[in-house]
Motif scaffolding. Structure first.
Motif, PDB file in Angstrom:
ATOM      1  N   GLU A 148       0.809  -1.247   0.082  1.00  0.00           N
ATOM      2  CA  GLU A 148       0.092  -0.252   0.056  1.00  0.00           C
ATOM      3  C   GLU A 148       0.833   1.364  -0.046  1.00  0.00           C
ATOM      4  OE1 GLU A 148      -3.047   0.095   2.944  1.00  0.00           O
ATOM      5  OE2 GLU A 148      -3.816  -1.802   2.286  1.00  0.00           O
ATOM      6  N   GLU A 203       1.143   4.203  -3.192  1.00  0.00           N
ATOM      7  CA  GLU A 203       1.106   5.582  -2.920  1.00  0.00           C
ATOM      8  C   GLU A 203       2.313   6.458  -3.199  1.00  0.00           C
ATOM      9  OE1 GLU A 203      -0.166   9.337  -2.429  1.00  0.00           O
ATOM     10  OE2 GLU A 203      -1.443   7.542  -2.565  1.00  0.00           O
ATOM     11  N   ARG A 250       2.404   6.253  -7.053  1.00  0.00           N
ATOM     12  CA  ARG A 250       1.458   7.337  -7.415  1.00  0.00           C
ATOM     13  C   ARG A 250       2.086   8.843  -7.664  1.00  0.00           C
ATOM     14  NH1 ARG A 250      -2.555   4.059  -5.309  1.00  0.00           N
ATOM     15  NH2 ARG A 250      -2.119   5.255  -3.331  1.00  0.00           N
TER      16      ARG A 250
END
Length: 254
Positions: free
Chosen positions: A37, A41, A44
């Protein structure tokens, strides 16, 4: 699991020890689920901003300070297995020096060059231990690390900064691949020459790099104490008790 005389002699002579099946697949699944996770992020943000020195969108991504991002990760880096390994090599009082995930994607088509970990940040004492943990199988095909055995005896070697990272060696020595099954780990001297090769597979190569130093290590250039994670051992015994935020660690009085 205190280290054997043979393991310690190998570390002294060759600069590394491998630990096969140190952690179970189930333990790796729990750790990997959390880190996935944070990597997603981070990726991104990387895609929005573009390359950030060593991190390159859709190729290789470094996400650091993970122990401060989730209590289960901080608890994991203080596991008794890390305490046993690091106190056997470094001494009785150990602190986390640095931690980061390194996710190399299938599009990564070039080496991460030969370097010593000390080539990125000066450290006193110069010796700390890097633990490269395979969250999934690390193979020659997907870009496992390679080492040059015994190169820690050269001491610190000046590095050249390049667009793909710091470089301490650009000769013809191929080195030795360190393939690791999921849950296996290699612990090596921070002065050992190492690199990784391109990911030619169709899956992400996932590694968790956890580094430990003696308590009281400083940056000799600035004089600042390293406070990138908690103390995990005092007097050779486990010392971690509960989650500490980055601010709490920075303000800690030892």
């Amino acid at each position: 699991m205190m280290l054997t005389t043979e393991q310690l002699e190998q570390y002294k002579e060759k600069g590394y020890i491998r630990f096969d099946n140190l952690f179970t697949p189930e333990e790796m699944d729990r750790v990997c689920t959390i880190i996935d996770e944070f990597d997603a992020e981070s990726e991104r943000q990387l895609n929005a901003k573009g390359a950030q020195f060593n991190s390159i969108p859709k190729q290789i991504n470094f996400t650091s300070g993970l122990n401060f991002m989730h209590p289960d990760l901080q608890r994991f880096i203080a596991d008794d297995r890390f305490v046993d390994i690091t106190t056997s090599i470094l001494g009785p009082d150990i602190r986390l020096y640095w931690d980061q995930s390194v996710y190399k994607r299938p599009e990564a088509d070039r080496d991460f060059p030969w370097h010593q970990d000390n080539g990125y940040v000066p450290t006193e004492p110069v010796h700390y231990v890097t633990c490269w943990l395979a969250l999934e199988d690390a193979t020659i095909e997907n870009g496992c690390i390679w080492i040059q055995e015994g190169t820690h005896h050269k001491g610190f070697v000046e590095h050249v900064r390049t667009e793909i990272g710091q470089v301490c060696y650009d000769g013809d020595e191929e080195g030795t691949p360190v393939e690791l099954q999921k849950g296996s780990m290699v612990a090596f001297h921070s002065l050992l020459f190492h690199r990784s090769t391109p990911n030619r597979s169709q899956k992400i190569r996932k590694g968790y790099v956890i580094q430990f130093s003696v308590e009281g290590s400083v940056n000799p250039t600035t004089g600042a104490l390293f406070r990138n994670g908690p103390i995990i051992a005092r007097d050779g015994k486990p010392a971690y008790t509960s989650f500490q935020s980055k601010d709490e660690v920075k303000a800690e009085v030892v």
